[in-house]
Design a protein around this motif. Structure first.
Motif: not given
Length: 418
Positions: A406-418
């Motif tokens: 709920g703090w950070k993990g919910y953010r929609v990010i594709e791993k290729s964008q990391l």
């Protein structure tokens, strides 16, 4: 009803929401079954948690086939298939009671859970899709509120139908060992009627679905079918959702399924009284769902999720270290604050998955296997220490994981964008 104006959508939403109640009722008979079968077959706490293991291992095994059914045949066929499997498992309780075999009960529960897996894989994304995307989390929480209603009703009904039948401790103590075993095993027959009624209702609901035309959910722009199940893991928030749902379901099962064993030890009450307090837990869960649905109009779902997780960590500490009725009140509080967690994690986890939505849904449903694994750890801790309260270390750790989602993990990010 949240953000649904079309009549066809509204009726479909009502039908789908009824499923949430039905599987919630089945799940919340399990906490009554555990002490009942523990007594009937003279089991340890760890052995009695095989009830949960049989149920939640099915989620892990059936989640992928359920996703494939949905992709190939659609939601309607998936729902009918799930209802019929659910009904077959209920009817198998009759021969299970006749043969007086614990293993037969576990098989029946496994088949019930196979049906539930298909239903949940279909109903959660379908309910969240029946309306505007921006209110999907609110809508899913509303449907899940009726799961909370079942959570309130099932224990109170179950303890009176199942746990009040049979011999008293004085009568059992007066018997020979062989007669005592026969008497205890015969008590298992009290489960026949409630599961026969539930199975009959499920067949009727399946017939209603068969003759109802469900609206086809239109795929959003950019929705291209996912390549395979692993492709969905390119989304980091899905990975977090899988881990969080594993933790949440494990925590929920620990709290609800073992409450009738926990409360008599921590607060010195009878099992029937514990069953009534478990219904209070269900009422708290139900109120929490409706209140959470309302609060999400003003508070972002992920922020509410993180806040509730922190509160539950503190309440778990009370459940571990407290004495007397304060422990019961702490668990009631845990039930209230975990009420929004399953649908919120689910909706945040499948957000913006596009063509990977069906596979993502299956993966989150697979993670329900936490309900098979974590209560076993709870049982080992309880049996190993001789104090069932120490088992609440397991839910405590689970709520920490959920907080991070709920703090950070919910953010929609594709791993290729990391």
């Amino acid at each position: 009803m949240p953000s649904i104006t079309s009549k066809s959508y509204r009726f479909a939403f009502i039908l789908i929401t009824s499923l949430f109640f039905l599987w919630g009722f089945a799940h919340n008979l399990d906490p009554v079954l555990i002490p009942h079968l523990k007594r009937s077959f003279t089991l340890t706490t760890t052995q009695s948690t095989l009830v949960d293991s049989a149920v939640f291992i099915a989620y892990f095994i059936m989640a992928l086939p359920a996703g494939f059914i949905m992709k190939k045949y659609g939601y309607k066929i998936g729902i009918i298939t799930g209802l019929l499997l659910f009904a077959i498992g209920c009817f198998l309780f009759i021969p299970a009671a006749n043969t007086q075999l614990y293993s037969f009960f576990l098989v029946a529960l496994f088949i019930i859970a196979c049906g539930l897996t298909i239903l949940e894989t279909a109903a959660n994304p379908y309910a969240s899709s029946l309306g505007p995307p921006e209110t999907s989390t609110l809508r899913l929480n509303f449907s899940q509120s009726f799961n909370g209603l079942a959570t309130a009703l099932a224990p109170a009904i179950g303890v009176r139908i199942i746990l009040t039948k049979g011999f008293s401790d004085e009568q059992l103590n007066a018997m020979t060992e062989s007669a005592r075993k026969i008497a205890l095993a015969s008590e298992a027959s009290s489960v026949k009627l409630p599961y026969f009624i539930l199975g009959s209702i499920l067949v009727l609901v399946a017939v209603i679905f068969a003759f109802t035309k469900l609206p086809v959910i239109q795929k959003a722009e950019g929705h291209v079918a996912g390549k395979n199940i692993l492709h969905a893991f390119k989304y980091r928030h899905l990975s977090w959702a899988v881990a969080s749902q594993f933790a949440y379901v494990g925590a929920q099962v620990c709290v609800f399924s073992l409450f009738i064993l926990y409360a008599p030890k921590s607060a010195g009450i009878t099992q029937v009284e514990a069953g009534d307090y478990l219904s209070v837990c269900g009422i708290a869960f139900l109120i929490g769902r409706f209140l959470g649905t309302f609060l999400m109009k003003y508070i972002q779902p992920q922020k509410l999720l993180a806040l509730y997780a922190v509160i539950n960590v503190l309440l778990c500490i009370v459940a571990i270290a407290g004495h007397g009725f304060v422990t019961v009140y702490a668990v009631i509080g845990i039930c209230f604050f975990m009420s929004i967690m399953f649908p919120t994690i689910f909706a945040l986890g499948i957000k913006d998955l596009k063509g990977d939505t069906e596979f993502g849904s299956s993966l989150i449903i697979m993670s329900i296997v936490g309900g098979a694994i974590l209560p076993r750890i709870f049982g080992y801790i309880s049996d190993g220490t001789g104090n069932i309260q120490y088992g609440y270390i397991v839910p405590l750790v689970c709520f920490i994981v959920i907080f991070f989602f709920g703090w950070k993990g919910y953010r929609v990010i594709e791993k290729s964008q990391l």
